[in-house]
Design a protein around this motif. Structure first.
Motif, PDB file in Angstrom:
ATOM      1  N   ASP A  59       0.843  -1.201   0.000  1.00 58.77           N
ATOM      2  CA  ASP A  59       0.000   0.000   0.000  1.00 58.77           C
ATOM      3  C   ASP A  59       0.879   1.254   0.000  1.00 58.77           C
ATOM      4  O   ASP A  59       2.092   1.162   0.145  1.00 58.77           O
ATOM      5  CB  ASP A  59      -0.901  -0.003   1.233  1.00 58.77           C
ATOM      6  N   GLY A  60       0.215   2.401  -0.176  1.00 52.46           N
ATOM      7  CA  GLY A  60       0.939   3.661  -0.092  1.00 52.46           C
ATOM      8  C   GLY A  60       1.562   4.097  -1.406  1.00 52.46           C
ATOM      9  O   GLY A  60       2.397   4.998  -1.435  1.00 52.46           O
ATOM     10  N   SER A  88      -6.644   0.122   3.729  1.00 50.00           N
ATOM     11  CA  SER A  88      -5.749  -0.087   2.586  1.00 50.00           C
ATOM     12  C   SER A  88      -6.523  -0.256   1.283  1.00 50.00           C
ATOM     13  O   SER A  88      -5.999   0.026   0.213  1.00 50.00           O
ATOM     14  CB  SER A  88      -4.827  -1.281   2.825  1.00 50.00           C
TER      15      SER A  88
HETATM   16 MG    MG Z   1      -4.027   2.572  -0.235  1.00 50.57          MG
END
Ligand code: MG
Ligand code: ADP
Length: 561
Positions: free
Chosen positions: A96-97, A162
């Motif tokens: 994620d991210g 997420s």
């Molecule tokens: Mg995300």
């Protein structure tokens, strides 16, 4: 200013300029990086908008997943390609991210332009960014939430955060619950064995119909389920003995001209005496071993299959190699390369072998024993593309949940962490010499691009929201962020918007590194023929296998550091 990156890229490609140097190169890099970040801006957060992408195969995909979008975009400029690399590593390693990483890199480049205007040299800016990054990474652990992160409710919240914005609210919640349950099912104290979670796509239905099955699910596709099976086989074998064979089962036909089908009684008669004895031998061997189900990595001919069925034995053909290995692990059975080797003591034991039909497909579910628990997620969707998209999001989600479970260090999302980091950086900057101070303050503003963008996408005023957030953080509310669902500024952790520390750490480190590389480069050469986008997302990568996986040890087109 219309995308400068595109203009530069076009010039580079046009052949007139295969190479740009000095300030021009830096400008082109900054422009290309900013353009890429600008593309992803509108997708950030739960209120982020979808993009419609049409692949070279002509198939359309609708998604707001940063990694998915980047994977499908045609990225040509080396600088954009470098950010793509950062993003894909981010997805691969921490799940994620991605959008945050690209956005942050873009914001750092934005800020750098202003710093250049003020007369700062690239070296000073990159040194300042580097210090800011180190400081932020040191500060992150002090911002983590207390509590008991390993409980199911928390893991569902992590999963939910997420995959935010990927599906409708109920669908996302459902999938978040399944992801948390899947990880919990295969956790072993402080270990999570991802190989024990199988993702199986079954076309039909919608993502919300996705289910978690206790056991390993083998897709028999169209093969199975003859009328015979319905009559002679139980749907469920309890405490079953499982044979695993990597050799074709049935007669080795002298000529393949005569097709023998199960339904064709004359066909059965046509089996020659030699073939008949071969068949018998195999059937006896399988039956004598006490087999309830035989999984064969190769073909099983119809006559043999039909006869096995009549003796109450299920035969599954063309089981994938990786599934054979999972079966071996789950049941403790040994894969034999020759039917002659088959014997009672190399059969596996399964708690249950169950046959099921779903959307016209035959599925066999094999449940191991307690120590070798296997689970499967049956991913549903209207098209293969939808399933593939679900598979990728779910895979990333499992990574994030695993991180949360293993490391117990969650941070508030919704921009709260970025605001806290920015405040700390401003304090920190005071002690530095004046030029570096400017760069560290610039990094603080860059971090605030996250809450600013979340606010924008939620239809709020970024200026007001940021002022409000800063004031409340200043007053000691370290977990206040933007709750995008209703646009409120609230204790975001209490609302379950939480993310593992590793996701933020990776995004900040990756973005800083990429921005710094681009700021230092003063010579861009568009190298031909190299594939800078060689990552393969279709592998299940374990947690933390980020050592040395990067294909490009260095960036061949980034000269002149
Ligand atoms: Mg995300
Ligand atoms: P992507 O997964 O699309 O690449 P990121 O994971 O980088 O995007 O960023 C998603 C952002 O949305 C994070 O900052 C996260 O904290 C934030 N977010 C997720 N859910 C919510 C929510 N319900 N309210 C506010 N912010 C949220």
């Amino acid at each position: 200013m219309p995308h400068e990156g595109t203009r530069w890229a076009r010039q580079l490609r046009s052949g007139g300029l295969d190479r740009t140097t000095g300030r021009d190169a830096r400008r082109a890099n900054i422009a290309a990086g900013r353009a890429l970040a600008a593309t992803l801006r509108t997708t950030l957060g739960p209120a982020g908008r979808d993009k419609l992408l049409v692949g070279t195969d002509g198939l359309a995909v609708v998604t707001n997943d940063g990694a998915s979008i980047l994977d499908r975009m045609e990225i040509e400029h080396p600088a954009a390609s470098l950010l793509y690399d950062v993003a894909s590593k981010q997805a691969e390693q921490v799940g994620d991210g991605t959008t945050t990483a690209v956005l942050l890199a873009g914001a750092l480049l934005d800020e750098a332009e202003d710093l250049f205007e003020l007369g700062l040299r690239p070296g000073t800016i990159t040194a300042g960014y580097h210090r800011a990054c180190d400081r932020a990474l040191e500060t992150l652990p002090t911002l983590t939430l207390g509590g008991e992160p390993t409980d199911r409710e928390t893991l569902v919240a992590v999963a939910r955060t997420s995959i935010t914005g990927k599906w409708s609210e109920p669908e996302a919640t459902h999938i978040a619950e399944l992801a948390a349950d899947a990880v919990l099912a295969v956790r072993d104290d402080r270990r999570v064995d991802r190989h024990r979670i199988t993702l199986q796509g079954v076309p039909g239905g919608s993502p919300g119909d996705t289910e978690l099955v206790d056991g390993l699910v083998i897709d028999m596709e169209e093969s199975s389920a003859t009328a015979d099976e319905a009559i002679h086989l139980p749907r469920r074998f309890a405490d079953a003995r499982v044979a695993l064979v990597d050799a074709p089962l049935g007669v080795r036909k002298a000529s393949a001209t005569r097709a023998v089908t199960v339904e064709d009684a004359d066909g059965l008669d046509a089996v020659t005496a030699h073939e008949e004895s071969q068949l018998r031998e195999q059937i006896e061997r399988i039956a004598d071993a006490g087999t309830d189900a035989v999984f064969c990595q190769q073909a099983v001919d119809d006559v043999l299959r039909s006869r096995l069925v009549r003796r109450g034995i299920l035969a599954v053909e063309r089981t994938r190699r990786d599934e054979m290995h999972k079966l071996a692990r789950a049941t403790g059975g040994t894969l034999v390369a020759d039917i002659e080797e088959l014997a009672r003591d190399n059969l596996g034991r399964a708690g249950v072998v169950e046959r099921r039909r779903l959307a016209g497909r035959g599925l066999t579910i094999v449940r191991g024993n307690a120590e070798s628990e296997q689970v499967s997620l049956l991913l549903r969707g209207g098209t293969q593309h939808a399933i593939d998209e679900t598979r990728r999001v779910v895979r990333n989600c499992l990574t994030v949940v695993t991180l949360a479970l293993l490391y117990d260090d969650l941070l508030p999302g919704g921009g709260a962490t970025e605001v806290a980091l920015a405040a700390d950086l401003r304090d920190f900057a005071v002690g530095l010499d004046s030029r570096e101070q400017l760069a560290v303050e610039a990094a603080a503003r860059a971090l605030e691009a996250v809450p600013r963008t979340l606010a924008e996408n939620a239809g709020l005023s970024p200026i007001d929201v940021l002022a409000d957030l800063r004031a409340r953080h200043d007053g000691g509310d370290a977990t206040v962020g933007i709750y995008a669902a209703d646009g409120s500024i609230a204790d975001i952790a209490a609302r379950g918007v939480v993310e593992p520390l590793a996701v933020k750490r990776r995004a900040i480190a990756g973005a800083t590194e990429a921005a710094n590389v681009l700021l230092r480069v003063d010579d861009v050469v568009a190298a031909r023929g190299g594939d800078a986008r060689g990552h393969d997302h279709d592998h299940d990568h374990g947690i933390g296998d980020d050592h040395g996986r990067h294909r490009h040890g260095s960036y061949p087109w980034a000269i002149g550091h």
